[in-house]
Write a protein that holds these residues in place. Structure first.
Motif, short mmCIF file in Angstrom:
data_model
loop_
_atom_site.label_atom_id
_atom_site.label_comp_id
_atom_site.label_asym_id
_atom_site.label_seq_id
_atom_site.Cartn_x
_atom_site.Cartn_y
_atom_site.Cartn_z
N MET A 68 74.29 17.06 38.97
CA MET A 68 74.96 16.48 37.81
C MET A 68 76.25 17.23 37.57
O MET A 68 76.28 18.46 37.62
N HIS A 69 77.32 16.50 37.29
CA HIS A 69 78.60 17.14 37.01
C HIS A 69 78.47 18.03 35.79
O HIS A 69 77.90 17.62 34.75
N PRO A 70 78.95 19.27 35.84
CA PRO A 70 78.73 20.21 34.73
C PRO A 70 79.37 19.80 33.42
O PRO A 70 79.03 20.37 32.37
N SER A 71 80.30 18.85 33.45
CA SER A 71 80.94 18.44 32.20
C SER A 71 80.27 17.25 31.54
O SER A 71 80.73 16.76 30.52
N VAL A 72 79.16 16.78 32.11
CA VAL A 72 78.41 15.67 31.52
C VAL A 72 78.01 16.01 30.08
O VAL A 72 78.14 15.20 29.18
N ALA A 73 77.47 17.19 29.89
CA ALA A 73 77.09 17.67 28.56
C ALA A 73 77.41 19.16 28.51
O ALA A 73 76.55 19.99 28.75
N PRO A 129 76.84 9.68 40.99
CA PRO A 129 76.48 11.01 41.48
C PRO A 129 77.66 11.93 41.76
O PRO A 129 77.54 13.14 41.65
N ASP A 130 78.83 11.37 42.11
CA ASP A 130 79.96 12.22 42.49
C ASP A 130 80.74 12.73 41.29
O ASP A 130 81.13 13.90 41.24
N THR A 131 80.97 11.87 40.31
CA THR A 131 81.82 12.25 39.17
C THR A 131 81.03 12.50 37.89
O THR A 131 81.57 13.08 36.94
N GLY A 132 79.76 12.09 37.85
CA GLY A 132 78.99 12.22 36.62
C GLY A 132 79.36 11.20 35.57
O GLY A 132 78.85 11.25 34.44
N VAL A 133 80.22 10.23 35.90
CA VAL A 133 80.61 9.20 34.94
C VAL A 133 79.44 8.26 34.70
O VAL A 133 78.71 7.89 35.63
N LEU A 134 79.23 7.86 33.46
CA LEU A 134 78.14 6.96 33.11
C LEU A 134 78.25 5.65 33.88
O LEU A 134 79.35 5.13 34.09
N VAL A 135 77.10 5.12 34.30
CA VAL A 135 77.09 3.78 34.90
C VAL A 135 77.66 2.83 33.84
O VAL A 135 77.15 2.77 32.72
N ALA A 173 84.13 0.94 32.93
CA ALA A 173 84.65 1.85 33.95
C ALA A 173 86.02 2.39 33.53
O ALA A 173 86.82 1.69 32.90
N GLN A 174 86.27 3.66 33.85
CA GLN A 174 87.51 4.37 33.57
C GLN A 174 87.73 4.71 32.10
O GLN A 174 88.74 5.32 31.76
N GLN A 175 86.79 4.32 31.24
CA GLN A 175 86.97 4.58 29.81
C GLN A 175 86.38 5.95 29.44
O GLN A 175 85.54 6.50 30.16
N PRO A 176 86.82 6.52 28.30
CA PRO A 176 86.21 7.76 27.82
C PRO A 176 84.70 7.64 27.70
O PRO A 176 84.18 6.56 27.38
N GLN A 177 84.02 8.74 27.94
CA GLN A 177 82.56 8.70 28.04
C GLN A 177 81.87 8.77 26.67
O GLN A 177 81.01 9.61 26.42
N ARG A 178 82.23 7.84 25.82
CA ARG A 178 81.61 7.76 24.49
C ARG A 178 80.50 6.70 24.53
O ARG A 178 80.72 5.58 24.97
N ILE A 179 79.33 7.10 24.08
CA ILE A 179 78.16 6.21 24.02
C ILE A 179 78.11 5.58 22.64
O ILE A 179 78.42 6.22 21.64
N ARG A 211 96.37 16.94 44.09
CA ARG A 211 95.81 15.69 43.55
C ARG A 211 94.37 15.91 43.10
O ARG A 211 93.96 15.40 42.05
N ARG A 212 93.61 16.67 43.90
CA ARG A 212 92.23 16.95 43.52
C ARG A 212 92.16 17.72 42.20
O ARG A 212 91.32 17.44 41.34
N LEU A 213 93.07 18.69 42.04
CA LEU A 213 93.09 19.47 40.81
C LEU A 213 93.42 18.59 39.61
O LEU A 213 92.76 18.67 38.57
N ARG A 214 94.42 17.74 39.75
CA ARG A 214 94.78 16.85 38.64
C ARG A 214 93.64 15.88 38.34
O ARG A 214 93.31 15.65 37.16
N ASP A 215 93.02 15.33 39.37
CA ASP A 215 91.91 14.39 39.15
C ASP A 215 90.75 15.06 38.44
O ASP A 215 90.12 14.46 37.57
N GLU A 216 90.47 16.30 38.81
CA GLU A 216 89.37 17.02 38.16
C GLU A 216 89.72 17.30 36.70
O GLU A 216 88.86 17.18 35.81
N ALA A 217 90.96 17.66 36.41
CA ALA A 217 91.37 17.88 35.02
C ALA A 217 91.26 16.59 34.21
O ALA A 217 90.79 16.60 33.06
#
Length: 451
Positions: free
Chosen positions: A1-6, A71-77, A100-106, A402-408
């Protein structure tokens, strides 16, 4: 799980607000939206009060932790609906995920039961919505994933105290699946090699070779990974007047006696006459147990395989499974690199993030010369592409940048302000801009926080 999920900071803040009785503050801390005013306006005070009574028991950061993700980004389905619990007047409390691509607000809201797909899942879920491609019932069935009143049920599903040393569990994990069912107290009757059920998808050699037969049985049972200790309770919840429950596997079918030790393993091909002879009822009329109830919790499998340690669990899950142990200790924020190696011409250079600036190992004279060549139609590459592209998403940077910017940007999408603040304090330029022209500040605006 991506560490920034929670992030630990989110969990800590949400827990603090929840223990203080500020359930709305806990929801906001966990980036979960609910609008009590809207409930009062649209449904009236009596209904709104009933909904709020349920919301007070929601652990929002635990719900966020368990929602399915890429699984790769931890972004919600994206665009999913997760029914949580039934409400008065045939309504259901649901959790919805962003597009998709939206802020991860439930978003938690209310849906009329009639607006959701329905099916009969027996006494467990009377008049419940059914799972389809955009509706997932697992949280309706497993309240330990979000409800403070039911978190202890997870230990039961894992097998109770000492679950990591459970013999049935260890046998099942080692591939000795039939032995595991026997060790768990089940009287498993194998009907795979009974001609009444056909020979489809069965190794022909297994009919005459005992070793191949045993292997075929283990292979048939391997996919399920059952919650042995919880199965008797689960069957009692799901069973109807037939006293039976079926679990549909890949090309196979398990039939369980409700609350009892008897179980049958048979071919998944329908055989009405054989079913009537064996069970007194066609299996199509027997309730099907949702796999979420039948299977062991995924964190149990991860603990057994060493993929997770106890300290990697959500604090509520840790306290449930390992009561009395100290911890878990909060993990530090995600760390973004401040030194990035890129190809520049025929050499490899190190680009540094220092005091909010990008520092490249080139003199001012070299930079002016490169810019002059670009003005004459030359290609921007290497260190200069990294310098200019960080704040201009239209410029293609070297892959590492690019990887650094994408991760940020992903951290901002998850709302991990703690990791981003740590990165800025370490020297990262906060003015990164992506290909759509959005800055980190734009991506983080939905959280109400700044960096």
């Amino acid at each position: 799980m991506h560490p920034s999920v929670a992030p630990p900071g989110m969990i800590e803040h949400a827990t603090e607000r929840r223990f203080a009785g500020d359930w709305l503050g806990a929801f906001e801390a966990a980036y979960v939206t609910v609008d009590p005013t809207d409930l009062h306006r649209h449904y009236g005070p009596r209904f709104a009060k009933a909904v709020e009574a349920e919301l007070r028991h929601v652990i929002p950061d635990l719900l966020r932790w368990h929602l399915p993700r890429r699984p790769d980004t931890g972004v919600l389905v994206p665009d999913m609906c997760y029914p949580l619990t039934a409400l008065p007047d045939d309504y259901v409390l649901v959790a919805r995920t962003p597009s998709a691509q939206q802020p991860q607000r439930i978003t938690l809201g209310v849906e009329a039961l009639g607006r959701l797909p329905r099916t009969d899942l027996g006494p467990l879920l009377p008049r419940a919505p059914r799972s389809d491609s955009r509706t997932d019932l697992r949280f309706f069935e497993l309240r330990d994933r979000w409800d403070a009143r039911h978190t202890g049920e997870l230990l039961t599903r894992c097998g109770g105290p000492g679950f990591l040393a459970s013999r049935p569990l260890l046998l099942d994990e080692s591939g000795r699946h039939a032995e595991a069912w026997a060790a768990a107290g089940f009287d498993l009757r194998v009907l795979l090699f009974d001609d009444r059920w056909g020979r489809d998808r069965t190794d022909p050699a297994a009919w005459s070779d005992p070793s191949r037969r045993a292997r075929a049985v283990d292979q048939s049972l391997a996919w399920l990974r059952p919650a042995f200790a919880f199965l008797p309770e689960a069957t009692r919840r799901v069973a109807d007047a037939t006293g039976l429950v079926r679990i549909d596997l890949r090309g196979r079918r398990l039939v369980l006696e409700a609350g009892g030790p008897r179980a049958w393993l048979l071919n998944g091909t329908p055989a009405a006459r054989a079913e009537l002879e064996e069970f007194g009822v066609e299996l199509a009329r027997v309730p099907s147990m949702p796999l979420a109830l039948a299977r062991r919790p995924p964190e149990l499998t991860a603990l057994l395989r060493g993929e997770l340690g106890p300290g990697d669990l959500h604090p509520v899950t840790f306290e449930t499974l390992f009561p009395g142990l100290p911890g878990p200790h909060p993990h530090p924020p995600v760390r973004l690199p401040t030194d990035i190696r890129v190809r520049c011409g025929t050499a490899t250079h190190t680009i540094q993030m220092r005091d909010g600036r990008i520092v490249i190992p080139h003199s001012e004279e070299e930079i002016r010369r490169e810019r002059a060549l670009i003005a004459l139609g030359g290609k921007r590459t290497g260190c200069l592409a990294a310098l200019d592209g960080w704040r201009d998403g239209r410029i293609r940077m070297p892959r590492a940048m690019r990887r650094l910017r994408d991760e940020a940007m992903l951290l901002a999408q998850h709302g991990d302000v703690w990791a981003l603040r740590a990165a800025v304090e370490s020297g990262m330029d906060r003015h990164a801009r992506d290909a759509r022209g959005q800055t980190l500040r734009d991506r983080l605006a939905w959280t109400g926080a700044s960096i």
